[in-house]
Structures are given as C-alpha cells and as structure tokens.
Design a protein around this motif. Structure first.
Motif, PDB file in Angstrom:
ATOM      1  N   ALA A 252       0.822  -1.205   0.000  1.00 48.90           N
ATOM      2  CA  ALA A 252       0.000   0.000   0.000  1.00 48.90           C
ATOM      3  C   ALA A 252       0.859   1.258   0.000  1.00 48.90           C
ATOM      4  O   ALA A 252       0.511   2.263  -0.624  1.00 48.90           O
ATOM      5  CB  ALA A 252      -0.917  -0.004   1.227  1.00 48.90           C
ATOM      6  N   SER A 253       2.004   1.203   0.684  1.00 44.36           N
ATOM      7  CA  SER A 253       2.908   2.361   0.719  1.00 44.36           C
ATOM      8  C   SER A 253       3.486   2.644  -0.653  1.00 44.36           C
ATOM      9  O   SER A 253       3.596   3.799  -1.069  1.00 44.36           O
ATOM     10  CB  SER A 253       4.046   2.104   1.719  1.00 44.36           C
ATOM     11  N   GLU A 255       2.121   1.855  -3.502  1.00 46.15           N
ATOM     12  CA  GLU A 255       1.018   2.348  -4.327  1.00 46.15           C
ATOM     13  C   GLU A 255       0.766   3.834  -4.048  1.00 46.15           C
ATOM     14  O   GLU A 255       0.560   4.625  -4.965  1.00 46.15           O
ATOM     15  CB  GLU A 255      -0.237   1.531  -4.029  1.00 46.15           C
ATOM     16  N   ARG A 256       0.793   4.207  -2.772  1.00 46.08           N
ATOM     17  CA  ARG A 256       0.529   5.596  -2.403  1.00 46.08           C
ATOM     18  C   ARG A 256       1.642   6.535  -2.850  1.00 46.08           C
ATOM     19  O   ARG A 256       1.406   7.696  -3.177  1.00 46.08           O
ATOM     20  CB  ARG A 256       0.376   5.701  -0.879  1.00 46.08           C
ATOM     21  N   ALA A 257       2.872   6.021  -2.875  1.00 48.61           N
ATOM     22  CA  ALA A 257       4.023   6.871  -3.179  1.00 48.61           C
ATOM     23  C   ALA A 257       4.379   6.911  -4.659  1.00 48.61           C
ATOM     24  O   ALA A 257       5.380   7.505  -5.027  1.00 48.61           O
ATOM     25  CB  ALA A 257       5.239   6.383  -2.389  1.00 48.61           C
ATOM     26  N   THR A 305      -3.966  12.922   7.012  1.00 47.98           N
ATOM     27  CA  THR A 305      -3.556  11.659   6.387  1.00 47.98           C
ATOM     28  C   THR A 305      -4.107  11.544   4.976  1.00 47.98           C
ATOM     29  O   THR A 305      -3.408  11.154   4.039  1.00 47.98           O
ATOM     30  CB  THR A 305      -4.047  10.463   7.233  1.00 47.98           C
ATOM     31  N   GLU A 306      -5.389  11.903   4.798  1.00 52.28           N
ATOM     32  CA  GLU A 306      -6.005  11.851   3.465  1.00 52.28           C
ATOM     33  C   GLU A 306      -5.341  12.850   2.520  1.00 52.28           C
ATOM     34  O   GLU A 306      -5.106  12.553   1.339  1.00 52.28           O
ATOM     35  CB  GLU A 306      -7.504  12.141   3.580  1.00 52.28           C
ATOM     36  N   TYR A 308      -2.261  13.932   2.737  1.00 53.63           N
ATOM     37  CA  TYR A 308      -0.913  13.459   2.418  1.00 53.63           C
ATOM     38  C   TYR A 308      -0.947  12.391   1.327  1.00 53.63           C
ATOM     39  O   TYR A 308      -0.104  12.364   0.438  1.00 53.63           O
ATOM     40  CB  TYR A 308      -0.231  12.906   3.669  1.00 53.63           C
ATOM     41  N   GLU A 309      -1.928  11.513   1.406  1.00 54.79           N
ATOM     42  CA  GLU A 309      -2.054  10.480   0.376  1.00 54.79           C
ATOM     43  C   GLU A 309      -2.291  11.107  -0.993  1.00 54.79           C
ATOM     44  O   GLU A 309      -1.707  10.685  -2.005  1.00 54.79           O
ATOM     45  CB  GLU A 309      -3.196   9.526   0.732  1.00 54.79           C
ATOM     46  N   LYS A 310      -3.139  12.133  -1.051  1.00 52.86           N
ATOM     47  CA  LYS A 310      -3.386  12.829  -2.309  1.00 52.86           C
ATOM     48  C   LYS A 310      -2.119  13.544  -2.781  1.00 52.86           C
ATOM     49  O   LYS A 310      -1.800  13.554  -3.977  1.00 52.86           O
ATOM     50  CB  LYS A 310      -4.528  13.838  -2.139  1.00 52.86           C
ATOM     51  N   ALA A 312       0.946  12.708  -2.148  1.00 49.53           N
ATOM     52  CA  ALA A 312       1.907  11.706  -2.617  1.00 49.53           C
ATOM     53  C   ALA A 312       1.602  11.284  -4.042  1.00 49.53           C
ATOM     54  O   ALA A 312       2.496  11.166  -4.887  1.00 49.53           O
ATOM     55  CB  ALA A 312       1.896  10.500  -1.677  1.00 49.53           C
ATOM     56  N   LYS A 313       0.325  11.055  -4.330  1.00 51.24           N
ATOM     57  CA  LYS A 313      -0.073  10.663  -5.684  1.00 51.24           C
ATOM     58  C   LYS A 313       0.161  11.786  -6.686  1.00 51.24           C
ATOM     59  O   LYS A 313       0.476  11.545  -7.845  1.00 51.24           O
ATOM     60  CB  LYS A 313      -1.540  10.248  -5.695  1.00 51.24           C
TER      61      LYS A 313
END
Length: 335
Positions: A252-253, A255-257, A305-306, A308-310, A312-313
C-alpha cells in the motif's frame, strides 16, 4: 558582520594559516519564561551560596573539583596555562577519507575564514586541495576551556570545521538499545517490496523542502490562545505495523508513493492499448481540470492523512514537512 568566536592558527605540515571561527547555524526554538501557575510572576534562577543563602556574583565563582574529602579549586587562567598549543593552535595531524568518518561522530558545524586578506592564497590552497581530494583534516584545539576533536572540510568554496565526539563518548548500541533484531529475517518478497518503496520515494536532497513545522504549530497555539480561539489538534499517531500485515502495508505504501510520472506512463499506455475517442481533427483532448476557491475548502475538510495520500499521488514536493492547510493549498494549486 558576525564576530568570530575563536581565532587561532591552522597548521598542517610546515604551513600555517591564521583563521577565525564563526558560528554556522542559528536556533529558532521558541523559548518560554517560567511562571508560577495562576500568576504572571516570573521564576528566576539565581546563583546562591548554599550555606549562607546569599546570591553570588559571576566573577566570584570559580571551578572546584570534588575529590571526596575536599574541593580542589581551579582558576580560569590555570586552565589556559595547560591548554595544548596555548588554546590558539589547530594542528592538523592527519587527513582521512570523508566517508570513513561515521555520522554519529559529528556534532556542531562552524565556518572557518582567513584572518586577513594576506592569507587568502594559503586559505584557497587548503580549501581546493581538500575539495579535490575529498578528504578531511583531523585536528584538536581548545576553545572556551574545552578541547575539541574536529574535522576540517571544504564545502561550497570555503573551509568548515565540524566538532566530533571523542571515541569514548559514543555509546555501544547493543548495550543501549533493547530488542534489536537478532536472527529474525524478513522474507525475500518483503525485502524486494521495501527496496521498491525506497526507490519510489528517492529524490534529490533539497533542505529547502523541510522546515520546523512543530515551531509553526507552537506559534499558532500561542496566537490562538491569545485570541481565545480553538486550537487545531494534530492527527493521531500512526499505529505500529504488525508482522502479519507487513507485506500489505509495504504494498500500500508503494502504491501511495507512486510518482506522477509512473501514473502518467500507465495512463498513456492504457489509452494507447484501448479505444481512442477521435473527432474529425484526431484525438479528443482531455479536459483540463480547473480549481475553484471552493475546492480549497473541500480539501481542508479532509484529514491530514487523506491530504498526504493525495499529495503523494500528485507528487507534491516537500509534502513531508507541510501542515494540514499547506497540504490543502498545495493540492489546490497543483490541480
């Protein structure tokens, strides 16, 4: 113009270079006064004679070593008298490859400059020789009543001095750190996925990407409390990754990065392999996404957190050091 904190002579072989030492860094730590709770009364630290209770002036204080039966008093000038090189010589005893000095030995950094224009050539010679050889000069010197082990390096056209810890000051990690992994070995698949995650997050080092977000939070806390406003709380701490879900967490990491480049290449491949919508003038261009002010508010409603995920993508640079609102603003500009 800053004043030097130490002046002396750097010597290597039979070459001597008068130098001045300057502080290289500043501390931006927010400092609080001590108050008695419920009052605005300051708490002061005073130097007090423990027998009489009287305050003692600084110039009346001397150093005393407790031998167990008595104190041996040492005056400041006595320390100067026994200092190696009379406290004014920094003698380079050897040169070593930079990569052989482990990071744990480095302490503080100082700038070193020539003490006068007439020493510019000697200074430039030592700076260039160290830079081209990628070596550091190891030396000792005394400053402010203490002897230092130092590494003399060439960086960005000048000489820098890095104080080092003495060997007996470095603690053995196997004695200090409990629960170090012994024979526990990760699986080959986990190692491969960890390498993939590191490769995905690898970038060029740019110190400007990072800043003291905690200090900013403290400043915001002070301003909010002064204005009687609510204080934004930080996101909950991350939970430990268990052994069972380690592989899934790594996957998952990764994929997120994933970088925008990877995402773009996959999208392009998909379009090429699939059907392409065409008009009479060729491919139908993708609609360009436009950002409105309402988008910013929408983003700010998400958790950090949400966001940061955005980020990162989207490949937002410097995202690891951003606050909640900074992430939202950066995503709004990037979209």
């Amino acid at each position: 113009m800053a004043s030097p904190i130490w002046t002396g002579i750097v010597s290597f072989g039979l070459v001597s270079l008068p130098v001045a030492l300057y502080t290289a860094t500043d501390s931006h730590t927010i400092r609080f006064h001590q108050l008695q709770r419920g009052t605005a009364d300051r708490i002061r630290n005073r130097r007090v004679n423990e027998r009489t209770g009287d305050e003692v002036d600084l110039d009346e204080i001397v150093k005393g070593y407790d031998t167990g039966s008595e104190y041996v008093v040492v005056e400041p000038e006595e320390l100067d008298d026994i200092a190696p090189g009379r406290s004014r010589t920094l003698e380079v005893s050897e040169f070593v490859d930079l990569d052989t000095v482990e990071p744990v030995f480095f302490d503080k950094t100082y700038y070193l400059g020539p003490r006068g224009e007439q020493y510019g050539k000697v200074y430039a010679l030592l700076q260039r020789a160290l830079e081209e050889s990628d070596k550091a000069g190891i030396a000792t010197f005394v400053m402010r009543g203490r002897e230092y082990l130092v590494a003399l390096k060439a960086e960005d056209g000048l000489l820098t001095l890095h104080t080092l810890h003495w060997a007996d000051e470095i603690r053995d990690p196997h004695q200090e750190v409990p629960d170090l992994p012994g024979r526990t070995e990760p699986t080959p698949a986990e190692v491969k996925m960890a390498h993939q995650l590191i490769d995905t997050l690898t970038t060029d080092w740019d110190p400007e990407d990072f800043h003291d977000t905690f200090r900013e939070k403290v400043e915001a806390l002070i301003q909010a409390k002064a204005a009687g406003e609510a204080v934004e709380k930080a996101e909950p701490a991350a939970q430990p990754t268990g052994v069972v879900d380690l592989m899934e967490a790594l996957r998952a990491s990764v994929e997120r990065a994933r970088s925008p480049k990877d995402t773009g290449e996959k999208a392009g491949t998909s379009e090429k392999a699939g059907t392409s919508e065409k008009t009479g003038h060729g491919k139908k261009p993708a609609a360009k996404k436009r950002t409105k002010s309402s988008d910013v508010e929408s983003l700010r409603s998400l958790t950090k957190t949400e966001l940061y995920e955005k980020a990162a993508k989207a490949g937002v640079k410097g995202r690891s050091g951003m606050t909640h609102n900074q992430l939202a603003d950066a995503l709004a500009k990037d979209s």
